[in-house]
Design an enzyme around this catalytic site. Sequence first.
Site, mmCIF file in Angstrom:
data_model
loop_
_atom_site.group_PDB
_atom_site.id
_atom_site.type_symbol
_atom_site.label_atom_id
_atom_site.label_comp_id
_atom_site.label_asym_id
_atom_site.label_seq_id
_atom_site.Cartn_x
_atom_site.Cartn_y
_atom_site.Cartn_z
ATOM 1 C CD GLU A 1 -0.233 -1.641 2.966
ATOM 2 O OE1 GLU A 1 0.360 -2.415 2.181
ATOM 3 O OE2 GLU A 1 -0.645 -1.997 4.089
ATOM 4 C CB CYS B 1 15.409 -8.632 0.460
ATOM 5 S SG CYS B 1 15.584 -9.276 -1.195
HETATM 6 P P1 NAD Z 1 5.935 -6.189 4.931
HETATM 7 O O1 NAD Z 1 6.092 -7.561 5.442
HETATM 8 O O2 NAD Z 1 5.607 -5.099 5.886
HETATM 9 O O3 NAD Z 1 4.789 -6.127 3.809
HETATM 10 C C1 NAD Z 1 4.759 -7.033 2.726
HETATM 11 C C2 NAD Z 1 3.314 -7.215 2.282
HETATM 12 O O4 NAD Z 1 2.568 -7.783 3.361
HETATM 13 C C3 NAD Z 1 2.615 -5.929 1.887
HETATM 14 O O5 NAD Z 1 1.821 -6.162 0.750
HETATM 15 C C4 NAD Z 1 1.764 -5.595 3.098
HETATM 16 O O6 NAD Z 1 0.580 -4.922 2.752
HETATM 17 C C5 NAD Z 1 1.449 -6.963 3.673
HETATM 18 N N1 NAD Z 1 1.296 -6.950 5.133
HETATM 19 C C6 NAD Z 1 1.971 -6.165 6.006
HETATM 20 N N2 NAD Z 1 1.572 -6.422 7.259
HETATM 21 C C7 NAD Z 1 0.634 -7.387 7.187
HETATM 22 C C8 NAD Z 1 -0.156 -8.084 8.165
HETATM 23 N N3 NAD Z 1 -0.039 -7.826 9.463
HETATM 24 N N4 NAD Z 1 -1.012 -9.018 7.734
HETATM 25 C C9 NAD Z 1 -1.130 -9.290 6.424
HETATM 26 N N5 NAD Z 1 -0.425 -8.662 5.465
HETATM 27 C C10 NAD Z 1 0.459 -7.716 5.833
HETATM 28 O O7 NAD Z 1 7.288 -5.835 4.121
HETATM 29 P P2 NAD Z 1 7.713 -4.449 3.494
HETATM 30 O O8 NAD Z 1 8.071 -3.509 4.584
HETATM 31 O O9 NAD Z 1 6.737 -4.009 2.467
HETATM 32 O O10 NAD Z 1 9.041 -4.902 2.711
HETATM 33 C C11 NAD Z 1 10.294 -4.975 3.315
HETATM 34 C C12 NAD Z 1 10.589 -6.370 3.808
HETATM 35 O O11 NAD Z 1 10.513 -7.287 2.726
HETATM 36 C C13 NAD Z 1 12.009 -6.529 4.346
HETATM 37 O O12 NAD Z 1 11.942 -7.356 5.479
HETATM 38 C C14 NAD Z 1 12.748 -7.203 3.216
HETATM 39 O O13 NAD Z 1 13.882 -7.952 3.605
HETATM 40 C C15 NAD Z 1 11.696 -8.094 2.687
HETATM 41 N N6 NAD Z 1 11.976 -8.496 1.325
HETATM 42 C C16 NAD Z 1 12.399 -9.775 1.117
HETATM 43 C C17 NAD Z 1 12.715 -10.186 -0.147
HETATM 44 C C18 NAD Z 1 13.179 -11.582 -0.394
HETATM 45 O O14 NAD Z 1 13.226 -11.960 -1.549
HETATM 46 N N7 NAD Z 1 13.510 -12.370 0.603
HETATM 47 C C19 NAD Z 1 12.592 -9.300 -1.234
HETATM 48 C C20 NAD Z 1 12.138 -8.015 -0.995
HETATM 49 C C21 NAD Z 1 11.834 -7.622 0.291
#
Ligand code: NAD
Length: 498
Positions: A179, A284
Amino acid sequence: MHEIIELGHFVGGRSVPGTSGDSAPVFNPSTGVQTGAVSLASVDEVDHAVATAHAAWQQWRHSSIAARTKAMFNLRNLVDRHASELAAKITAEHGKVHSDAMGEVARGLENVEFACNIGEMLKGMHSNQVSSGVDVTTVRRPLGVVAGITPFNFPAMVPLWMIPNALGCGNTFILKPSEKDPTSALFLAELIHEAGFPDGVFNVVNGDKTAVDRILDHPDIKAVSFVGSTPIAQYIHRTASENGKRVQALGGAKNHMLVLPDADIGLAADAAVSAAFGSAGERCMAISVVVAVGDAADPLVEAIAERTRTLTIGDGMDPSSEMGPLVTREARDRVAAYVAAGADAGATVVLDGRDAQFDGDGYFLGCSLLDDVTPDMSVYRDEVFGPLLGVVRVPTFDDAMKLLDDNPYGNGTAIFTRDGGAARQFCEEAPVGMVGVNVPIPVPVAYHSFGGWKDSIFSDTAMYGPEGVRFYTKPQAITTRWPDPSTSTVDLGFPRND
Ligand code: NAD
């Protein structure tokens, strides 16, 4: 007063406004100005999108490989043609500099190119005459409606890790983007539509936990791909699994870069600075810990500091900027708090990003370099996800390997050395999914697959490439015989192969 764009959903081949009445603000991190209001879907809106995708699947599952390939080639050309425009949309909501966003688009495009060859991946297996007059063929069938839930930090590339293989294999798709920066996904939806994928094959539903939770328990969604932070990845994996879905959930990271005493210090410092501060550390696969082995430490810290001091930080659309802002004010304040916590815990602050001054209300923070970091410090333990590089000094290679063993994450790692034997041992023993030898960000090309180990992934399959094709299909084995009816008898024995 700035114009605030209403960002809805994309369902059934067209943009549709949100009807839930709920929305979240979207900001330009370089200015701190709100530019959009993204609709947060209700359960009914998710259900409508899933019903649309499910109806589309009834035809799409039977579409020819030729038709899917043609649409995929069109998509490849459209993304390529609109790369700069897509990158500008990424910069406007994420903050990363435009040149870096172009790199994101290029790495996403690789996955479309891989799926242009989906016919090769779906060839299956055939065994002739396994028994007298009997042949066996294994084909890979699509699953149905599949969903992707993606993070803010690669708003185009991570969706493109999922979409091409999923559609190429004959599934239909619901994307729930972050979002914080949803515009890239909506733009991709338009390009996918223009490429000739039929209405309803690809859909975007914007939203928060309400939408995610409905995706996780909707009976017509057969598989969920997730990329994001580790706690949410665990939640997604557990919930979707309990609900009987296939799920791959990629989580957070704490990527270590080992520098051995024999390494070229200038080369290692260039790599550390690029991998730690590119995209303001919001990758990441960013390097967040440099492990300096033995004598490497003093010259390395000096070389990293020297290079970091000259970085130009500014608006991502300014071509002179090398690093942009953090994605939100909260993210910036969180990273700044980690600098303070590291200093309080006894780390040596070589560069303090909080000292940097910026005009305007953007979410900028300078780069921080902390030396003498130890594993008990929060700045070492936690995924900081910002422009903060910690240096841990260790006496030996074995001490460095123990750090990797003890760390709960296993996404990426790298070694810098001129010693081939040490590098080989590192590859053999590193408990990490993606390993670089003199390569700081070893993101595999699209015809390999991407996935960490340990708490960086909750899944048996990595993402994209051959593993992606396996994830988005299920095998069906077909045994065939065309017997002469005159030789047919009743035989209650278990079929044997003679
Ligand atoms: P996030 O986990 O906060 O959000 C990811 C998705 O989950 C979003 O679409 C969000 O709307 C949803 N989400 C968030 N909280 C939620 C909840 N409580 N219940 C259900 N859905 C929920 O991650 P972010 O801040 O958007 O991205 C950064 C993170 O992603 C970092 O930890 C990074 O390391 C990781 N990441 C990992 C990779 C990989 O390939 N391993 C790649 C990119 C990013």
